[in-house]
Design an enzyme around this catalytic site. Structure first.
Site, PDB file in Angstrom:
ATOM      1  N   ASP A  67      69.961  52.926   2.882  1.00 53.44           N
ATOM      2  CA  ASP A  67      68.881  53.174   3.825  1.00 53.44           C
ATOM      3  C   ASP A  67      67.882  52.034   3.630  1.00 53.44           C
ATOM      4  O   ASP A  67      67.900  51.346   2.623  1.00 53.44           O
ATOM      5  CB  ASP A  67      68.267  54.552   3.518  1.00 53.44           C
ATOM      6  CG  ASP A  67      67.433  55.049   4.675  1.00 53.44           C
ATOM      7  OD1 ASP A  67      67.307  54.320   5.676  1.00 53.44           O
ATOM      8  OD2 ASP A  67      66.894  56.171   4.571  1.00 53.44           O
TER       9      ASP A  67
ATOM     10  N   ASP B 133      64.300  50.546  11.264  1.00 50.65           N
ATOM     11  CA  ASP B 133      63.873  51.045  12.579  1.00 50.65           C
ATOM     12  C   ASP B 133      62.574  51.816  12.439  1.00 50.65           C
ATOM     13  O   ASP B 133      62.031  51.939  11.341  1.00 50.65           O
ATOM     14  CB  ASP B 133      64.980  51.942  13.166  1.00 50.65           C
ATOM     15  CG  ASP B 133      65.312  53.116  12.256  1.00 50.65           C
ATOM     16  OD1 ASP B 133      65.181  52.964  11.025  1.00 50.65           O
ATOM     17  OD2 ASP B 133      65.678  54.181  12.760  1.00 50.65           O
TER      18      ASP B 133
ATOM     19  N   CYS C 162      77.852  83.529  -8.754  1.00 50.07           N
ATOM     20  CA  CYS C 162      78.505  82.317  -8.273  1.00 50.07           C
ATOM     21  C   CYS C 162      79.632  81.969  -9.217  1.00 50.07           C
ATOM     22  O   CYS C 162      79.487  82.014 -10.427  1.00 50.07           O
ATOM     23  CB  CYS C 162      77.532  81.160  -8.163  1.00 50.07           C
ATOM     24  SG  CYS C 162      78.357  79.686  -7.536  1.00 50.07           S
TER      25      CYS C 162
ATOM     26  N   CYS D 237      81.368  79.019  -8.955  1.00 52.40           N
ATOM     27  CA  CYS D 237      81.707  77.595  -8.888  1.00 52.40           C
ATOM     28  C   CYS D 237      81.867  77.040 -10.304  1.00 52.40           C
ATOM     29  O   CYS D 237      81.372  77.630 -11.264  1.00 52.40           O
ATOM     30  CB  CYS D 237      80.647  76.835  -8.097  1.00 52.40           C
ATOM     31  SG  CYS D 237      79.210  76.365  -9.067  1.00 52.40           S
TER      32      CYS D 237
ATOM     33  N   CYS E 126      78.678  76.922 -12.417  1.00 51.69           N
ATOM     34  CA  CYS E 126      78.056  78.187 -12.845  1.00 51.69           C
ATOM     35  C   CYS E 126      78.945  79.019 -13.756  1.00 51.69           C
ATOM     36  O   CYS E 126      78.478  79.948 -14.409  1.00 51.69           O
ATOM     37  CB  CYS E 126      77.694  79.041 -11.640  1.00 51.69           C
ATOM     38  SG  CYS E 126      76.443  78.320 -10.589  1.00 51.69           S
TER      39      CYS E 126
HETATM   40 ZN    ZN Z   1      77.527  77.864  -8.650  1.00 49.67          ZN
END
Ligand code: ZN
Length: 640
Positions: free
Chosen positions: A88, A123, A273, A275, A278
């Site tokens: 950016d 921009d 969770c 995942c 976690c």
């Molecule tokens: Zn998680």
């Protein structure tokens, strides 16, 4: 170069070729702060599978040690990231903190000097509270700077950012002017404040108006969009790239992203969770974890939420079901539901790329489903292309599908009395002859109808009955059987052809003596033989036709070019004649009314038949793409 591999309406699975490898889209680019590595770029690549990241060249340029390193060893080595790196330019910093003290040329040259794959023009960020005049003036500057950046970009790819605040005409005009420049990626900029303020309806207008002006051969990046909640919906509107700084920012703030929103660790009742980040943790253990360590766990959790959703978005695009997913996701927040309702206003534009048929069934998720372009298409085609076989109509309530099977004896009864059976479905009136056409049979609606469906069906039915000029309309139960003979298969065969190809083409296809080949096993129509020529085959899956070469020849004679055609260059003639697919770069012209998955006749420039097949892209896309399949050609006896 950008290639569309698979599409579902405006959404696309694409391959974007860069000098650091091919990026498969839709893709999300995690924002890497070169000064803080919550999760290292190497981990983003190896553990999460991100093939592209975005970092800020303005921050690097203003930090002498970083600047020196970046220029000496290049960004890829400095960040230890082997994939695609986008930078950016400082525009966002100007939005956050006011003026930045660099020029566009300086920023472009600097990005080149550090080995950026895709750099960004400096921009002007158009704020949503700006007046139209102020916005228009700033776009003039943005366009000048973009033009200049294209001139000096060298080997680096360049982001041409579409600006225009909330003014749809300015967005579209800016996009159109950028479409003709040598730009590689189109971010839609200036949208972060809209998302932060949950102004999603305006976001819809901004995205669609930008898409209208843009060239379909470049990926579109929704700058600053990275919450898993918005990904399916934004992909549905044709956004290919996303980025997220929030995964790290929220983690620093003890906030966790989930598919239905963002939650503060302090407010949460339980973790729930599963995942990899976690796993093994409870809310209590997370709260007790050392701040730095916790920040890392939460950042990784947030990234897993993003990658899971992105994988799901890809799967739904592949299965042609992205509308289903987007509609479900938009129920996470009332403002998103508002946005989904706003999208209905853009359905004429959405219809251009909406496929004629899909593999799976369409699911009705709520009254917003009625905003899908397929409803409008059905209405238009029925009103314009349907010819009732008799002047009396028998009305049937909705039932199990296919209707002709459920109502087999009742349909027969009313037909012998000279009535045409019409079922009042959630799509509106469905004549018996069309009940197996996609999506009428290939859709699932709840049996308990909502008021909007009831009202729209009623209104549509009234308009339909009036337009068709029936002299007698009554409920099917009130009709006594008669002795009129009819051929239900032939009625269906013709009605489907008119619905699919139009009235004129159908006259050419159904000429002279008609024989129908019907499957002995299913009783369904398979082939249409007209005057001894096999002109059409009906597909069992979507109830629509495959155009056979003999049928295609008749259409060519009856319908003027370029209708129903794709015209290819001489170079492609031998390949296409041998059953090879038609690639975009070889198409001279194409019927602009063809929609994805529609039957196409491929001809040479003298209008000689080469092959038949199905359109994968629409004319506007074919003309701008230099790679990819425009028409999937059918070879030999392939009838798919
Ligand atoms: Zn998680």
């Amino acid at each position: 170069m950008f290639e569309i591999v698979r599409r579902d309406g405006l959404a696309r699975l694409g391959k974007f070729e860069t000098r650091s490898g091919i990026l498969e889209t839709p893709a999300l680019l995690p924002v890497v702060n070169p000064k803080i590595n919550t999760v290292t770029p190497r981990e983003l690549y190896d553990e999460f599978g991100f093939r592209a990241i975005i970092t800020n060249s303005y921050i690097i340029k203003n930090n002498p040690p970083l600047k020196e390193r970046a220029q000496a060893e290049g960004l890829h080595k400095m960040l230890d990231f082997p994939g695609v790196i986008m930078t950016d330019s400082g525009t966002f910093q100007s939005h956050m903190y006011g003026e930045v003290e660099v020029t566009n040329e300086e920023m472009v040259e600097f990005q080149k000097s550090i080995g950026t794959d895709i750099g960004t023009v400096l921009d002007i960020f158009t704020e949503p509270f700006w007046t139209k005049e102020q916005t228009a003036e700033s776009i003039v500057t943005t366009l000048e700077r973009t033009k200049h950046a294209c001139d000096i970009k060298g080997e680096m790819m360049i982001n041409g950012v579409v600006q225009g605040s909330i003014y749809q005409d300015l967005r579209e005009d800016c996009a159109r002017k950028m479409a003709v420049m040598d730009i590689d990626v189109h971010p839609i900029g200036g949208v972060v404040p809209l998302m932060e303020q949950y102004r999603y309806t305006e976001l819809v207008d901004v995205i669609i108006s930008s898409k209208k002006g843009l060239n379909p051969n470049r990926p579109v990046h929704l700058f600053g969009a990275g919450h898993p909640m918005i990904l399916a919906f934004a992909a549905l509107m044709g956004c290919d790239l996303f980025d997220s700084a929030s995964y790290a920012k929220f983690a620093r703030d003890d906030r966790m992203m989930f598919i239905d929103g963002t939650y503060r660790l302090a407010d949460m009742q339980s973790l729930d969770c599963n995942c990899p980040a976690c796993r093994g943790h409870t809310l209590e253990s997370l709260r007790k974890t050392d701040k730095k360590e916790r920040e890392k766990i939460l950042a990784r959790h947030n990234l897993y939420q993003i990658t899971n959703e992105l994988a799901l978005v890809r799967r739904y695009i592949r299965e042609g079901r992205l509308w289903d997913l987007a509609e479900i996701r938009c129920r996470a927040h009332p403002e998103l539901l508002n946005a989904l309702r706003r999208l209905k206003e853009h359905r004429t534009f959405m219809e251009l790329t909406d496929p004629i048929s899909r593999d799976g069934a369409m699911f009705y998720t709520g009254s917003e489903t009625r905003g899908r372009p397929i409803f409008e298409r059905y209405r238009n085609r029925l009103m314009e292309r349907y010819i009732p076989p008799t002047d009396k109509a028998a009305i049937f309530p909705d039932s199990e599908k296919p209707y002709s099977k459920h109502y087999v004896s009742d349909f027969n009864k009313v037909r012998t009395a000279g009535y045409t059976p019409i079922v009042l479905s959630p799509f509106g009136p469905v004549p018996a002859e069309l009940d197996e056409v996609y999506p009428l049979a290939q859709s699932l609606f709840p049996q308990i109808a909502d008021r909007e469906t009831e009202e729209e069906t009623e209104e549509f039915t009234e308009a339909f009955l009036k337009k068709m000029g029936f002299i007698d309309v009554r409920q099917f139960g009130d009709i006594e059987p008669g002795e009129i003979e009819y051929d239900a298969d032939l009625l269906r065969a013709k009605a489907v052809s008119r619905y699919q190809f139009g009235i004129e083409a159908t006259e050419a296809l159904f000429r002279g003596k008609i024989e129908l080949v019907v499957s002995r096993k299913t009783g369904k129509i398979r082939n249409i033989i007209s005057d001894g020529e096999h002109v059409l085959s009906m597909r069992a899956g979507d109830g629509l036709y495959t155009l056979r070469p003999e049928g295609a020849k008749r259409v060519l004679k009856a319908i003027p070019s370029p209708k129903m055609r794709a015209i290819v260059m001489d170079d492609a003639v031998p390949y296409v004649s041998n059953g090879r697919n038609v690639f975009c770069q070889f198409v001279i012209d194409m019927d602009e009314e063809l929609r994805p998955m529609e039957e196409v006749i491929v001809v040479d420039k003298d209008d000689n038949l080469l092959a038949t097949g199905r359109a994968q892209l629409i004319k506007n896309e074919v003309k701008s793409l230099r790679k990819g399949i425009a028409v999937r050609v059918r070879s030999g006896n392939d009838e798919s």
